[in-house]
Scaffold this motif. Structure first.
Motif, PDB file in Angstrom:
ATOM      1  N   SER A   1       0.524 -37.211 -43.030  1.00  0.00           N
ATOM      2  CA  SER A   1       2.168 -37.837 -43.836  1.00  0.00           C
ATOM      3  C   SER A   1       2.396 -36.487 -43.879  1.00  0.00           C
ATOM      4  CB  SER A   1       0.957 -36.814 -45.182  1.00  0.00           C
ATOM      5  OG  SER A   1       0.096 -37.534 -45.941  1.00  0.00           O
TER       6      SER A   1
ATOM      7  N   GLY B   1      -2.807 -36.698 -48.790  1.00  0.00           N
ATOM      8  CA  GLY B   1      -3.439 -35.866 -48.632  1.00  0.00           C
ATOM      9  C   GLY B   1      -4.583 -35.460 -48.348  1.00  0.00           C
TER      10      GLY B   1
ATOM     11  N   PHE C   1      -0.418 -33.681 -40.286  1.00  0.00           N
ATOM     12  CA  PHE C   1       0.379 -33.082 -40.837  1.00  0.00           C
ATOM     13  C   PHE C   1       1.821 -32.269 -40.784  1.00  0.00           C
ATOM     14  CE2 PHE C   1      -3.189 -32.942 -44.043  1.00  0.00           C
ATOM     15  CZ  PHE C   1      -3.273 -33.884 -44.859  1.00  0.00           C
TER      16      PHE C   1
END
Length: 383
Positions: A122, A160, A166
């Motif tokens: 993400s 998440g 990330f």
């Protein structure tokens, strides 16, 4: 100007639509009831999607992606928009082009596994004090020898709970303004990295003296804001604009069928002028939103500046979806407000499209400032 789809594009759209309606939409009621998707079913739809070449379709073929350009990606994303967001995420992934900025070593470690679906990721840009104001972030990455020490907080980070790593924005030079922000690759499980809000996949994240080596810097130092805006632009165009058009189109199909079948006062409600107006207005607005999406996508493919046009897309597509969803509830009446049909759920889901990735007000400001700076050339036809 030829606006007709090629045979290849028609096949692509048809493949995506059949997949969405055969594999995803039948799972919507289960997801709504359980507020989650069974992991085995998530894996199954991922495998089927990948077999059809729909996973990571926006990434160049040299890295194992589908190699679609922006226009073709938006054509497919419109079909994805017919289904619930969680199903779309599990089936097709969110492999953002920002990973293409990586070094060969970073691509091997993060990009290639993401394209294969072995690792998911993400982008983590949003903070409590920096939503639409992406430049207002407070997360800091301070130099420590050859690496950095990361401290700060992110929130509303989609997927998440499911992501393995990330792309995180952080201030590396507080005195440099917009040129003082950089991007970093952060793996889940690193010491000093914690995730909160376990009841939702849109999580809060905390970085406490998280140590990052030089190999975690993504792209040039100080270019993080530019890369973030480029990434968000493509997200706004495909994941919001095109998918909003798809959701609105699904609602219009349901409204039209219901207007034919539902009878009141001895005739189908579709014969009443007020219902016809709601159907007609929805069709007109959806067609306009679709063309706006494809026009902005074409600019990207032509390597022209599309930032303001993407802001137009964000406003018009999101607000079109909201209006169409509202009309759908009205056409269906009481049953449209109940959970017996997907209309109520789509009506609920539609509201967030006007908020995330920049509110409608923010994007109207972008368009207005460009008009004031450049004049009506913004909407003139290309010469």
């Amino acid at each position: 100007m030829d606006l007709a789809l090629s045979d290849e594009q028609r096949l692509l759209v048809d493949t995506a639509r059949r997949f969405v309606y055969s594999e995803l939409i039948p799972l919507e009621n289960e997801v709504e009831a359980k507020r989650a998707l069974d992991p085995d079913k998530a894996r199954a739809i991922f495998e089927k999607s990948r077999a059809l070449g729909l996973y990571a379709m926006n990434i160049p073929a040299q890295y194992g992606g589908g190699g679609l350009n922006a226009v073709d990606t938006c054509l497919v994303e419109e079909q994805f928009g017919h289904a619930s967001d969680i199903l779309v995420r599990r089936a097709f992934g969110n492999v953002y082009e920002v990973l293409l900025e990586g070094t060969p070593e970073q691509k091997a470690r993060w990009l290639l596994p993401a394209v294969k679906g072995e690792r998911t990721f993400s982008v983590a840009f949003t903070e409590p004090e920096a939503g639409s104001d992406a430049a207002g972030i407070r997360t800091r990455a301070l130099r420590d020898g050859q690496g950095w020490v990361l401290n700060g907080r992110k929130h509303f980070i989609s997927d998440g709970l499911y992501s393995d790593f990330f792309v995180v924005s952080a201030v590396t030079d507080p005195q440099a303004g917009a040129r003082g922000i950089s991007l970093f690759l952060v793996d889940k499980g690193m010491q000093g990295f914690t995730i909160g809000l376990g009841g939702t996949s849109h999580v809060e994240m905390f970085f406490d003296d998280l140590r990052l080596g030089p190999g975690h810097l993504l792209g040039p130092e100080g270019q993080g804001l530019r890369l973030a805006f480029e990434t968000l632009g493509r997200i706004r165009l495909a994941h919001i604009g095109a998918r909003a058009v798809g959701k609105a189109a699904r609602l219009l199909g349901m409204m039209t069928d219901h207007a034919r079948d539902r009878r009141q006062f001895g005739k189908p409600i579709g014969e009443f002028q007020m219902v016809q107006q709601m159907l007609a207005d929805s069709a007109i607005e959806i067609a306009a939103a679709r063309m706006l999406v494809l026009s902005a996508a074409a600019r990207l493919d032509q390597r022209r500046d599309a930032r303001t046009h993407i802001s137009m897309v964000k406003v018009h597509a999101a607000e079109t979806l909201g209006r169409v969803a509202d009309r759908a509830v009205q056409v269906f009446g009481g049953v449209g407000y109940s959970r017996d049909l997907p209309v109520e759920r789509i009506y609920r889901d539609a509201r967030i499209f006007r908020i995330f990735d920049g509110t409608s007000e923010i994007h109207r400001g972008v368009v207005a400032r460009d008009l004031l700076k450049h004049g009506a050339v913004l909407v003139d036809p290309p010469i």
